[in-house]
Write a protein that holds these residues in place. Sequence first.
Motif, PDB file in Angstrom:
ATOM      1  N   ILE A 150      60.530 -21.113  58.032  1.00  0.00           N
ATOM      2  CA  ILE A 150      59.091 -21.165  57.767  1.00  0.00           C
ATOM      3  C   ILE A 150      58.559 -22.542  58.163  1.00  0.00           C
ATOM      4  O   ILE A 150      59.188 -23.571  57.880  1.00  0.00           O
ATOM      5  CB  ILE A 150      58.777 -20.915  56.274  1.00  0.00           C
ATOM      6  N   ILE A 151      57.384 -22.539  58.804  1.00  0.00           N
ATOM      7  CA  ILE A 151      56.661 -23.779  59.102  1.00  0.00           C
ATOM      8  C   ILE A 151      55.259 -23.655  58.523  1.00  0.00           C
ATOM      9  O   ILE A 151      54.838 -22.570  58.122  1.00  0.00           O
ATOM     10  CB  ILE A 151      56.590 -24.064  60.623  1.00  0.00           C
ATOM     11  N   ARG A 152      54.557 -24.781  58.456  1.00  0.00           N
ATOM     12  CA  ARG A 152      53.141 -24.788  58.081  1.00  0.00           C
ATOM     13  C   ARG A 152      52.350 -25.302  59.268  1.00  0.00           C
ATOM     14  O   ARG A 152      52.797 -26.227  59.960  1.00  0.00           O
ATOM     15  CB  ARG A 152      52.887 -25.708  56.890  1.00  0.00           C
ATOM     16  N   ASP A 153      51.169 -24.714  59.488  1.00  0.00           N
ATOM     17  CA  ASP A 153      50.278 -25.257  60.509  1.00  0.00           C
ATOM     18  C   ASP A 153      49.634 -26.522  59.954  1.00  0.00           C
ATOM     19  O   ASP A 153      49.906 -26.906  58.807  1.00  0.00           O
ATOM     20  CB  ASP A 153      49.274 -24.194  60.974  1.00  0.00           C
ATOM     21  N   GLY A 184      51.903 -30.123  62.199  1.00  0.00           N
ATOM     22  CA  GLY A 184      52.465 -29.121  61.304  1.00  0.00           C
ATOM     23  C   GLY A 184      53.644 -29.675  60.519  1.00  0.00           C
ATOM     24  O   GLY A 184      53.971 -30.859  60.604  1.00  0.00           O
ATOM     25  N   GLN A 185      54.282 -28.798  59.759  1.00  0.00           N
ATOM     26  CA  GLN A 185      55.422 -29.193  58.921  1.00  0.00           C
ATOM     27  C   GLN A 185      56.497 -28.115  58.989  1.00  0.00           C
ATOM     28  O   GLN A 185      56.194 -26.929  58.875  1.00  0.00           O
ATOM     29  CB  GLN A 185      54.953 -29.363  57.471  1.00  0.00           C
ATOM     30  N   VAL A 186      57.728 -28.537  59.174  1.00  0.00           N
ATOM     31  CA  VAL A 186      58.868 -27.626  59.130  1.00  0.00           C
ATOM     32  C   VAL A 186      59.393 -27.630  57.697  1.00  0.00           C
ATOM     33  O   VAL A 186      59.682 -28.686  57.144  1.00  0.00           O
ATOM     34  CB  VAL A 186      59.984 -28.071  60.105  1.00  0.00           C
ATOM     35  N   LEU A 187      59.511 -26.472  57.094  1.00  0.00           N
ATOM     36  CA  LEU A 187      60.061 -26.371  55.737  1.00  0.00           C
ATOM     37  C   LEU A 187      61.574 -26.197  55.871  1.00  0.00           C
ATOM     38  O   LEU A 187      62.104 -25.082  55.886  1.00  0.00           O
ATOM     39  CB  LEU A 187      59.417 -25.218  54.975  1.00  0.00           C
ATOM     40  N   GLU A 188      62.259 -27.333  56.005  1.00  0.00           N
ATOM     41  CA  GLU A 188      63.702 -27.358  56.291  1.00  0.00           C
ATOM     42  C   GLU A 188      64.509 -26.514  55.311  1.00  0.00           C
ATOM     43  O   GLU A 188      65.506 -25.894  55.691  1.00  0.00           O
ATOM     44  CB  GLU A 188      64.218 -28.802  56.277  1.00  0.00           C
ATOM     45  N   GLU A 189      64.096 -26.494  54.031  1.00  0.00           N
ATOM     46  CA  GLU A 189      64.849 -25.764  53.014  1.00  0.00           C
ATOM     47  C   GLU A 189      64.837 -24.250  53.236  1.00  0.00           C
ATOM     48  O   GLU A 189      65.622 -23.531  52.623  1.00  0.00           O
ATOM     49  CB  GLU A 189      64.324 -26.106  51.608  1.00  0.00           C
ATOM     50  N   THR A 190      63.970 -23.757  54.128  1.00  0.00           N
ATOM     51  CA  THR A 190      63.907 -22.312  54.399  1.00  0.00           C
ATOM     52  C   THR A 190      64.783 -21.905  55.580  1.00  0.00           C
ATOM     53  O   THR A 190      64.879 -20.719  55.890  1.00  0.00           O
ATOM     54  CB  THR A 190      62.455 -21.861  54.687  1.00  0.00           C
ATOM     55  N   ARG A 234      45.782 -26.006  49.331  1.00  0.00           N
ATOM     56  CA  ARG A 234      46.574 -25.677  48.150  1.00  0.00           C
ATOM     57  C   ARG A 234      47.759 -24.864  48.637  1.00  0.00           C
ATOM     58  O   ARG A 234      47.593 -23.855  49.320  1.00  0.00           O
ATOM     59  CB  ARG A 234      45.724 -24.854  47.184  1.00  0.00           C
ATOM     60  N   ALA A 235      48.957 -25.313  48.337  1.00  0.00           N
ATOM     61  CA  ALA A 235      50.156 -24.599  48.779  1.00  0.00           C
ATOM     62  C   ALA A 235      50.191 -23.216  48.149  1.00  0.00           C
ATOM     63  O   ALA A 235      50.174 -23.074  46.930  1.00  0.00           O
ATOM     64  CB  ALA A 235      51.410 -25.384  48.408  1.00  0.00           C
ATOM     65  N   ARG A 236      50.177 -22.203  49.006  1.00  0.00           N
ATOM     66  CA  ARG A 236      50.287 -20.823  48.540  1.00  0.00           C
ATOM     67  C   ARG A 236      51.756 -20.415  48.587  1.00  0.00           C
ATOM     68  O   ARG A 236      52.539 -20.964  49.348  1.00  0.00           O
ATOM     69  CB  ARG A 236      49.463 -19.903  49.434  1.00  0.00           C
ATOM     70  N   VAL A 237      52.091 -19.430  47.779  1.00  0.00           N
ATOM     71  CA  VAL A 237      53.452 -18.909  47.759  1.00  0.00           C
ATOM     72  C   VAL A 237      53.438 -17.466  48.247  1.00  0.00           C
ATOM     73  O   VAL A 237      52.400 -16.812  48.268  1.00  0.00           O
ATOM     74  CB  VAL A 237      54.076 -19.017  46.349  1.00  0.00           C
ATOM     75  N   LEU A 251      51.229 -20.760  56.206  1.00  0.00           N
ATOM     76  CA  LEU A 251      52.637 -20.465  56.412  1.00  0.00           C
ATOM     77  C   LEU A 251      52.823 -19.595  57.652  1.00  0.00           C
ATOM     78  O   LEU A 251      52.074 -18.638  57.876  1.00  0.00           O
ATOM     79  CB  LEU A 251      53.222 -19.742  55.197  1.00  0.00           C
ATOM     80  N   ILE A 252      53.843 -19.948  58.446  1.00  0.00           N
ATOM     81  CA  ILE A 252      54.188 -19.200  59.647  1.00  0.00           C
ATOM     82  C   ILE A 252      55.699 -19.019  59.655  1.00  0.00           C
ATOM     83  O   ILE A 252      56.448 -19.993  59.598  1.00  0.00           O
ATOM     84  CB  ILE A 252      53.736 -19.938  60.927  1.00  0.00           C
TER      85      ILE A 252
END
Length: 155
Positions: free
Chosen positions: A130-133, A117-123, A86-89, A138-139
Amino acid sequence: MASGLEGEQTVFNHVGICVTDLNRSRKFYEEVLGFRFWWELEAPDEGTSQLLQIPMPVGLHAVYLVRDGFVLELLHYTEAGATPFRARVMNEPGLTHLSLSVGDIPALLEKVAPHGGQVLEETDMKAAIIIRDPDGQLIELTSAGWRDILPPLPA
């Protein structure tokens, strides 16, 4: 063996993250973020069930990784499983993110997706992103220069 702790003294131990694929997560943290393997544990169901408040059977396998004195515990449940991601904020109470300073952010970002993982380009702020494992943790990655402008750590 003595712990070296006396009375009410407290020292940091570790941070734990639940993962759905232990090998994938271990590779991500080692090959992308530079953590090193320390040790692993097959935890007994009875005590683990009580401590973690997870009904038996649990099937906890924990892997401990280290980086710069920080200990990260990857928790994988072969019996109890894991709840869906679940995506946390960042303003949700509890652990929001891990943060690492990086010498070459673009080079590190190239490793994220191939390791699940995922790169959150908008950040992307160039000096931080910010990236996701692989399981969505969130990292925050900050430039190495960011550390240079921080006040010194207390003694």
